[in-house]
Design a protein around this motif. Structure first.
Motif, short mmCIF file in Angstrom:
data_model
loop_
_atom_site.label_atom_id
_atom_site.label_comp_id
_atom_site.label_asym_id
_atom_site.label_seq_id
_atom_site.Cartn_x
_atom_site.Cartn_y
_atom_site.Cartn_z
N ILE A 1 0.82 -1.21 0.00
CA ILE A 1 0.00 0.00 0.00
C ILE A 1 0.86 1.26 0.00
CG2 ILE A 1 -1.98 -1.15 1.06
CD1 ILE A 1 -1.34 0.48 3.63
N ASN A 2 2.00 1.23 0.64
CA ASN A 2 2.95 2.35 0.66
C ASN A 2 2.27 3.70 0.87
OD1 ASN A 2 5.26 0.70 0.22
ND2 ASN A 2 4.57 0.47 -1.90
N LEU A 3 1.63 3.83 2.02
CA LEU A 3 0.88 5.04 2.33
C LEU A 3 1.14 5.46 3.77
CD1 LEU A 3 -1.21 7.06 1.17
CD2 LEU A 3 -2.98 5.56 2.06
N LYS A 4 1.56 6.69 3.96
CA LYS A 4 1.79 7.27 5.29
C LYS A 4 2.72 6.40 6.15
CE LYS A 4 -2.50 9.89 5.19
NZ LYS A 4 -3.73 10.27 5.86
N GLY A 5 3.70 5.79 5.50
CA GLY A 5 4.69 5.00 6.21
C GLY A 5 4.33 3.55 6.42
N ILE A 6 3.17 3.14 5.99
CA ILE A 6 2.77 1.74 6.10
C ILE A 6 2.98 1.09 4.73
CG2 ILE A 6 0.87 0.14 6.54
CD1 ILE A 6 -0.18 2.14 8.59
N LYS A 7 3.77 0.02 4.73
CA LYS A 7 4.17 -0.59 3.47
C LYS A 7 3.18 -1.62 2.94
CE LYS A 7 9.01 0.28 4.19
NZ LYS A 7 10.33 -0.23 4.45
N THR A 8 2.62 -2.45 3.83
CA THR A 8 1.70 -3.50 3.39
C THR A 8 0.49 -3.56 4.31
OG1 THR A 8 2.73 -5.26 4.71
CG2 THR A 8 3.60 -4.93 2.47
N ALA A 9 -0.58 -4.17 3.78
CA ALA A 9 -1.80 -4.36 4.56
C ALA A 9 -2.57 -5.55 3.99
CB ALA A 9 -2.65 -3.10 4.55
N THR A 10 -3.63 -5.91 4.66
CA THR A 10 -4.42 -7.09 4.35
C THR A 10 -5.78 -6.70 3.80
OG1 THR A 10 -3.33 -8.31 6.13
CG2 THR A 10 -5.49 -9.13 5.44
N TYR A 11 -6.26 -7.47 2.81
CA TYR A 11 -7.67 -7.36 2.44
C TYR A 11 -8.35 -8.68 2.76
CZ TYR A 11 -7.16 -9.79 -2.10
OH TYR A 11 -6.93 -10.71 -3.08
N PHE A 12 -9.68 -8.66 2.81
CA PHE A 12 -10.46 -9.78 3.31
C PHE A 12 -11.43 -10.28 2.25
CE2 PHE A 12 -8.97 -7.00 6.56
CZ PHE A 12 -8.40 -7.87 7.48
N TYR A 13 -11.73 -11.58 2.29
CA TYR A 13 -12.65 -12.15 1.31
C TYR A 13 -13.34 -13.38 1.91
CZ TYR A 13 -8.76 -15.36 0.30
OH TYR A 13 -7.74 -16.28 0.40
N ASP A 14 -14.18 -14.01 1.10
CA ASP A 14 -14.97 -15.17 1.51
C ASP A 14 -15.93 -14.85 2.64
OD1 ASP A 14 -13.86 -16.80 -0.38
OD2 ASP A 14 -12.53 -17.85 0.99
N ILE A 15 -16.62 -13.75 2.47
CA ILE A 15 -17.62 -13.38 3.48
C ILE A 15 -18.75 -14.40 3.46
CG2 ILE A 15 -18.88 -11.83 1.94
CD1 ILE A 15 -19.26 -10.04 4.44
N ASP A 16 -19.24 -14.72 4.62
CA ASP A 16 -20.30 -15.72 4.75
C ASP A 16 -21.67 -15.05 4.86
OD1 ASP A 16 -21.33 -18.27 4.95
OD2 ASP A 16 -21.07 -18.38 7.11
N VAL A 17 -21.88 -14.05 4.01
CA VAL A 17 -23.15 -13.31 4.02
C VAL A 17 -23.57 -13.14 2.57
CG1 VAL A 17 -24.25 -11.10 4.56
CG2 VAL A 17 -22.55 -12.04 6.10
N GLU A 18 -24.83 -13.42 2.30
CA GLU A 18 -25.33 -13.29 0.93
C GLU A 18 -25.34 -11.83 0.47
OE1 GLU A 18 -28.74 -15.35 -1.69
OE2 GLU A 18 -27.73 -16.28 0.00
N ASP A 19 -24.70 -11.57 -0.65
CA ASP A 19 -24.70 -10.25 -1.30
C ASP A 19 -24.06 -9.13 -0.49
OD1 ASP A 19 -27.93 -11.03 -2.60
OD2 ASP A 19 -26.00 -11.24 -3.61
N GLY A 20 -23.25 -9.44 0.49
CA GLY A 20 -22.45 -8.42 1.14
C GLY A 20 -23.06 -7.75 2.34
N ILE A 21 -22.41 -6.65 2.70
CA ILE A 21 -22.74 -5.90 3.92
C ILE A 21 -22.95 -4.44 3.57
CG2 ILE A 21 -21.76 -5.07 6.09
CD1 ILE A 21 -20.21 -7.70 6.22
N GLU A 22 -23.88 -3.82 4.25
CA GLU A 22 -24.05 -2.37 4.15
C GLU A 22 -24.07 -1.83 5.56
OE1 GLU A 22 -26.93 1.03 2.23
OE2 GLU A 22 -27.71 -0.97 2.43
N VAL A 23 -23.28 -0.78 5.78
CA VAL A 23 -23.25 -0.12 7.08
C VAL A 23 -24.27 1.01 7.04
CG1 VAL A 23 -21.87 1.18 8.72
CG2 VAL A 23 -20.85 -0.75 7.48
N ILE A 24 -25.11 1.06 8.06
CA ILE A 24 -26.14 2.08 8.16
C ILE A 24 -25.97 2.87 9.45
CG2 ILE A 24 -27.78 0.87 6.67
CD1 ILE A 24 -29.22 -0.11 9.17
N ASP A 25 -26.54 4.05 9.48
CA ASP A 25 -26.44 4.93 10.64
C ASP A 25 -27.18 4.37 11.84
OD1 ASP A 25 -25.39 7.11 11.83
OD2 ASP A 25 -26.53 8.57 10.71
#
Length: 131
Positions: free
Chosen positions: A107-131
């Protein structure tokens, strides 16, 4: 689609983060970085962008969080960097329930070189964050 409220994300973090990530238990309520992470999860628009970037573009949540945050400019200690990663790992693995992760994405951003992304969510059609 599974809807998750911002307050429920924060509640889960406050209840379980220190237990799941014992080496980083002192990160909770520790200052500016923690506060900015909590501020991010309280912003449904930003959270939905973070989820979209993770799911569709395979951009790690840490990168999107840092790119969207104008307050945190870098200069992080090794511990700070690990805490930021642990925080977003907790959100995606223990709140959103993603099953798998791909580590060491550059990622090479603000001094952080690497990071993780996530997959294989066990929820149909994803997630939505609401207020």
């Amino acid at each position: 689609m599974r809807n998750i409220k911002c307050k429920d994300i924060v509640s889960k973090i406050n209840d379980d983060f220190g237990n799941k990530y014992k080496p980083f238990s002192k990160f909770k309520d520790s200052g500016q970085i923690w506060d900015e992470c909590i501020k991010a999860v309280n912003d449904p628009k930003l959270m939905n962008h973070i989820i979209f970037c993770n799911d569709v573009l395979k951009i790690p949540p840490v990168k999107v969080f840092l790119a969207a945050n104008e307050t945190l400019t870098g200069g992080f200690s090794v511990y700070d960097k690990k805490c930021i990663g642990a925080f977003w790992g907790f959100v995606f693995k223990f709140v959103f329930m993603y099953q798998s992760q791909k580590d060491s994405n550059p990622i090479n951003l603000k001094g952080i070189k690497t990071a993780t992304y996530f997959y294989d969510i066990d929820v149909e059609d994803g997630i939505e964050v609401i207020d």
